[in-house]
Design an enzyme around this catalytic site. Sequence first.
Site, mmCIF file in Angstrom:
data_model
loop_
_atom_site.group_PDB
_atom_site.id
_atom_site.type_symbol
_atom_site.label_atom_id
_atom_site.label_comp_id
_atom_site.label_asym_id
_atom_site.label_seq_id
_atom_site.Cartn_x
_atom_site.Cartn_y
_atom_site.Cartn_z
ATOM 1 N N TYR A 171 -13.849 -2.919 11.082
ATOM 2 C CA TYR A 171 -12.269 -2.093 11.287
ATOM 3 C C TYR A 171 -11.511 -2.616 12.560
ATOM 4 C CZ TYR A 171 -8.467 0.971 10.836
ATOM 5 O OH TYR A 171 -7.275 1.741 10.829
ATOM 6 N N GLY A 197 2.130 4.660 3.715
ATOM 7 C CA GLY A 197 3.014 3.568 3.039
ATOM 8 C C GLY A 197 3.928 4.380 2.079
ATOM 9 N N GLY A 229 0.859 -1.211 -0.053
ATOM 10 C CA GLY A 229 -0.015 -0.219 -0.090
ATOM 11 C C GLY A 229 0.893 1.219 0.017
ATOM 12 N N ALA A 230 1.858 1.154 -0.860
ATOM 13 C CA ALA A 230 2.960 2.413 -0.696
ATOM 14 C C ALA A 230 2.433 3.370 -1.931
ATOM 15 C CB ALA A 230 4.444 1.729 -1.050
ATOM 16 N N ASN A 231 1.502 3.505 -2.468
ATOM 17 C CA ASN A 231 1.150 4.489 -3.363
ATOM 18 C C ASN A 231 0.725 5.842 -2.628
ATOM 19 O OD1 ASN A 231 -1.338 2.796 -2.928
ATOM 20 N ND2 ASN A 231 -2.278 4.356 -4.161
ATOM 21 N N GLY A 287 -0.148 8.114 1.498
ATOM 22 C CA GLY A 287 -0.343 7.836 2.702
ATOM 23 C C GLY A 287 0.916 7.481 3.571
#
Length: 288
Positions: free
Chosen positions: A163, A27, A21-23, A25
Amino acid sequence: MTDWTAADLPSFAGRTVIVTGANSGLGEVTARELARVGATVIVAVRNVEKGRAAAAGMRGEVDVRKLDLQDLSSVRAFADSVESVDVLVNNAGIMAVPYAQTVDGFESQIGTNHLGHFALTNLLLPKITDRVVTVSSMLHLMGKISLKDLNWKARPYSAWLAYGQSKLANLLFTSELQRRLDAVDSAVAAVSAHPGYSATNLQGHSEGRISGALLSLGNKLATDADFGARQTLFAASQVLPGDAFVGPKFGMAGPTGLSTRSPLARNARTARALWDLSEQLTGTKFSI
């Protein structure tokens, strides 16, 4: 507690790190800072185009690869593409979204935040040399694990409770992983971190107008993504005991150090039962 920041990161030259999820925020910041200090960073993302756009702003060696945590076949394909890795950062996540199912029929939040990362970690474990960092949340405090209905098929769905369950699962997963690593005298460590409350696009997909309004207000008081990622970077780089939980001293803000967790997050019996169930659901096992 210390005044540690990303400026204090040691060199990661010659080391490989995977950040899911590094695209965007937390990450994206985590990947950017690790690349800056010399790591070869594998940006593992569902949307490769967005991943490449994020990587364009990073300085260093960055490799963008497809990983859809909501599809176990994608998780397996990604794991097969990795030769070796020093640090795995299980960062990707979704928060308080409307009910949906993954490709494999899991409720989307437990599927993405826990089961996808559970499978990924087990598949990569023989190739990991240093540690696994899993990003949880202080909202694990509202979580409760339902071993009989992990995927919300028999009870009314609550986006926020789902969540909380997924973030509690992250901590129980880390504890049980560390127990298993200790049992085989592995040098690999399992640790977790939480960002406090950082304003990122994670909150932009939450369910309902009321939730959106509250999150919008909360974001005005929140720390930025650099602060939130600082906790992950500390967990990824510093000498820590196994099963450490890193976060801001005052919950949402403050110096970085060891954080507290709920009594439910310390329940070893639940951690083992959740592990067994997760093995059954994902078809993956502890592989050292």
